[in-house]
Design an enzyme around this catalytic site. Structure first.
Site, PDB file in Angstrom:
ATOM      1  N   CYS A  48       0.808  -1.223   0.000  1.00 27.36           N
ATOM      2  CA  CYS A  48       0.000   0.000   0.000  1.00 27.36           C
ATOM      3  C   CYS A  48       0.839   1.270   0.000  1.00 27.36           C
ATOM      4  O   CYS A  48       0.450   2.286  -0.584  1.00 27.36           O
ATOM      5  CB  CYS A  48      -0.941   0.010   1.205  1.00 27.36           C
ATOM      6  SG  CYS A  48      -2.009  -1.436   1.308  1.00 27.36           S
ATOM      7  N   CYS A 121      -2.228   2.920   3.135  1.00 25.68           N
ATOM      8  CA  CYS A 121      -2.997   1.891   3.840  1.00 25.68           C
ATOM      9  C   CYS A 121      -4.052   2.516   4.765  1.00 25.68           C
ATOM     10  O   CYS A 121      -4.003   3.702   5.082  1.00 25.68           O
ATOM     11  CB  CYS A 121      -2.063   0.974   4.612  1.00 25.68           C
ATOM     12  SG  CYS A 121      -2.802  -0.613   5.081  1.00 25.68           S
ATOM     13  N   GLU A 443     -10.114  -5.994  12.749  1.00 25.31           N
ATOM     14  CA  GLU A 443     -10.982  -6.299  11.623  1.00 25.31           C
ATOM     15  C   GLU A 443     -11.128  -7.814  11.501  1.00 25.31           C
ATOM     16  O   GLU A 443     -10.261  -8.562  11.921  1.00 25.31           O
ATOM     17  CB  GLU A 443     -10.416  -5.732  10.320  1.00 25.31           C
ATOM     18  CG  GLU A 443     -10.465  -4.227  10.264  1.00 25.31           C
ATOM     19  CD  GLU A 443      -9.922  -3.664   8.957  1.00 25.31           C
ATOM     20  OE1 GLU A 443      -9.439  -4.458   8.119  1.00 25.31           O
ATOM     21  OE2 GLU A 443      -9.976  -2.443   8.777  1.00 25.31           O
ATOM     22  N   SER A 469     -13.184  -5.302   7.751  1.00 24.88           N
ATOM     23  CA  SER A 469     -12.507  -4.747   6.591  1.00 24.88           C
ATOM     24  C   SER A 469     -13.539  -4.207   5.623  1.00 24.88           C
ATOM     25  O   SER A 469     -14.681  -4.684   5.568  1.00 24.88           O
ATOM     26  CB  SER A 469     -11.685  -5.847   5.910  1.00 24.88           C
ATOM     27  OG  SER A 469     -11.327  -5.476   4.595  1.00 24.88           O
TER      28      SER A 469
END
Length: 553
Positions: A48, A121, A443, A469
């Site tokens: 990311c 990210c 998550e 997520s």
């Protein structure tokens, strides 16, 4: 110009500071110019953000072109995709606060005149927005862009497909070789996860918020156009210092409503709820869970993005980008058009400048939305007195009633799926995973992906005081508050208790009387903290409820 850096570098008494700067290669001429911090979230850990080190050179070029002096500094990032399903994932939400604190501290300590916050990210963009509100110096958020989709046998893939393939493999639906092929092709290079997951949700929202230049975020990470945009961002950073345009002039109740509308219309991540509650708190703006529900109800779902839709972020860019999303919101009267943005234009003017690619299929026509309301739903009830959040793409069940299968931590769920202990009709309850209990509110994509991959997505529901997520799909309810670790009702339910979910009535309840819940409350004991020192322990002591954004100050 209002230039805080003058207090650091001007005058005979500041000779020592100038000497230190000169040791790092700066000249007297450099120190006479607007000093622009480049707050970089670069890391080699995960795709990311790992291209941001190179991208920053182009931002700095733009700053110099415009007559400023760039000063790059780094902050942390935690890869959600890499840590997902492990103890390490507890660090993710905590990192939002550390990112915000570190961006703030460097800029405040060195009295920088402006900041470009480079993000990627999931937690980096909200962390940057929080920091910029505290500093309130002229600033821009620059998102590093999405990864391109992988491709296997003609099918586009994202990280979502890998997590769902894990579940499919665990139930014998695909072979180990098929899983390996998906693993090897899903993520082809640099950039944040490709669907309208949390990173791209927040990249969309920050443009509608006005803190990012319209059109900057949807350019994919590896597209050469990203380098040209980086130069433009550097130039714009100096320009907004000269105009003295500050984050608190941009971020208002109306601009936050624009950002929430963008989440709703794109089927974005429920993490947007958590983050914008925290952002509103930081900018001293009143915002509640019900506001998200109300905005979502009046905002049509008009963008077909994964996980609920068909397309990924690079497809949206080719279709017309985030400006086209703003344009659709404006056409549906779901946009406060007069909100100012970092460019100096209003968001309405930026929306009017959208260029739609002919015959594109990603963003639906104004009169033909995918769904008449957006994807965010807030539920309350005796199982969630302070509320919980679900994301509905439009094809999920609206109701579910079933027996609870209770798990005290996320790790115990995947073996239960693999062994067949979770069956059609169950309500999987995962608790002690909230902001305090985790700590860090993990998550659950590892679990939700496994549920979908195992073929249980249409028959099983999930309820947790953790979070999801942006790649999660199905009837999954998160952010249940109060959380289990502070004695919320989710701590009191037992295996076999009947749980009712009704998204249309906005109710989450357990079939227990108030007296029975009270009796169980008397017998409940708080668990021993999982961490007793370090950043995790400090976070658990400071963090607020998910219903107020899980803030620490």
């Amino acid at each position: 110009m209002n230039r805080p850096s003058r207090a650091i570098v001007d005058g005979t008494s500041r000779a020592a500071a100038r000497a230190m700067y000169k040791a790092a290669g700066y000249t007297d001429d450099d120190l006479s110019k607007p000093m622009i911090g480049i707050a970089n979230t670069w890391t080699e850990i995960g795709p990311c953000n790992y291209h941001l080190r190179d991208l920053a050179e182009y931002v700095k070029q733009g700053v110099r072109d415009a007559g400023g002096t760039p000063l790059e500094y780094n902050t942390i990032t935690v890869s959600d995709g890499i840590t997902m399903g492990s103890e390490g994932m507890k660090a993710s939400l905590v990192s939002r606060e550390v990112i915000a604190d570190s961006i703030e501290l460097v800029a405040r300590g060195h009295m920088l005149d402006g900041v470009v916050a480079m993000t990627g990210c999931d937690k980096t963009t909200p962390g940057a927005i929080l920091a910029l509100g505290r500093l309130d110096v002229p600033s821009i958020v620059f998102y590093g862009g999405s990864i391109m989709p992988g491709n296997l046998d003609g099918r586009d893939l994202t990280i979502q497909d890998v997590f769902e393939a894990i579940g499919a493999h665990s139930k014998g639906k695909i072979s180990a070789d098929e899983l390996k092929a998906i693993e090897d092709t899903a993520c082809p290079g640099a950039g944040s996860c490709g669907g309208q997951f949390t990173a791209n949700t927040m990249a969309t929202a920050v443009e509608l918020l006005g803190l990012a230049k319209m059109g900057s975020g949807s350019i994919p990470a590896t597209d050469p156009e990203k380098l040209e945009m980086a130069v433009d961002i550097g130039r714009l950073a100096v320009d907004i210092v000269r105009r003295d345009l500050r984050p608190r002039q941009i971020v208002t109740r109306a601009s936050i409503e624009n950002a929430i509308a963008s989440i709703a219309t794109t089927g974005g991540s429920t993490n947007g709820v958590l983050h914008f509650l925290a952002i509103a708190h930081e900018y001293d703006i009143e915002l509640s869970l019900e506001d998200f529900h109300e905005i979502s109800q009046r905002t049509p779902l008009m963008v077909s993005m994964k996980p609920g839709g068909l397309y990924v972020a690079s497809d949206l860019h080719r279709a017309g980008g985030i400006a086209l999303v703003a344009n659709r919101l404006q056409a549906r009267d779901c946009l406060h058009s007069d909100c100012v943005t970092v460019t100096g234009n209003t968001i309405g003017q930026e929306a009017q400048g959208a260029v739609e690619t002919p015959d594109q299929q990603v963003v639906r026509p104004v009169d033909k939305p995918l769904k008449l309301s957006g994807g965010l739903v807030v539920l309350r009830g005796n199982l969630a007195p302070e509320g919980c959040v679900a994301k509905l793409a439009g094809h999920e069940r609206t109701e579910h009633t079933g027996p609870a299968k209770v798990f005290e931590r996320e790790e115990d769920v995947l073996p239960a799926i693999q062994s067949g202990a979770i069956v059609d009709g169950d309500v999987v309850v995962i608790r002690y995973e909230g902001p305090v209990g985790g700590p860090g509110m993990r998550e659950m994509l590892h679990v939700t992906g496994a549920i979908m991959g195992a073929g249980l997505g249409e028959s099983v529901a999930l309820v947790t005081d953790g979070r999801f997520s942006g790649a999660t799909r199905g009837l999954m309810l998160g952010h249940v508050a109060p959380e289990a670790a502070v004695g919320g009702p989710i701590a009191l339910i037992c295996d076999g208790d009947t749980v009712h979910i009704d998204t249309e009535a906005q109710r989450l309840s357990v079939d227990l009387s108030a007296d029975e819940l009270a009796q169980r409350q008397l017998a409940w004991e708080a668990p021993t903290p999982r961490y007793t020192r370090g950043v995790m322990a400090k976070y658990a002591k400071l963090v607020s409820s998910a219903s107020t954004g899980a803030v620490t100050g």
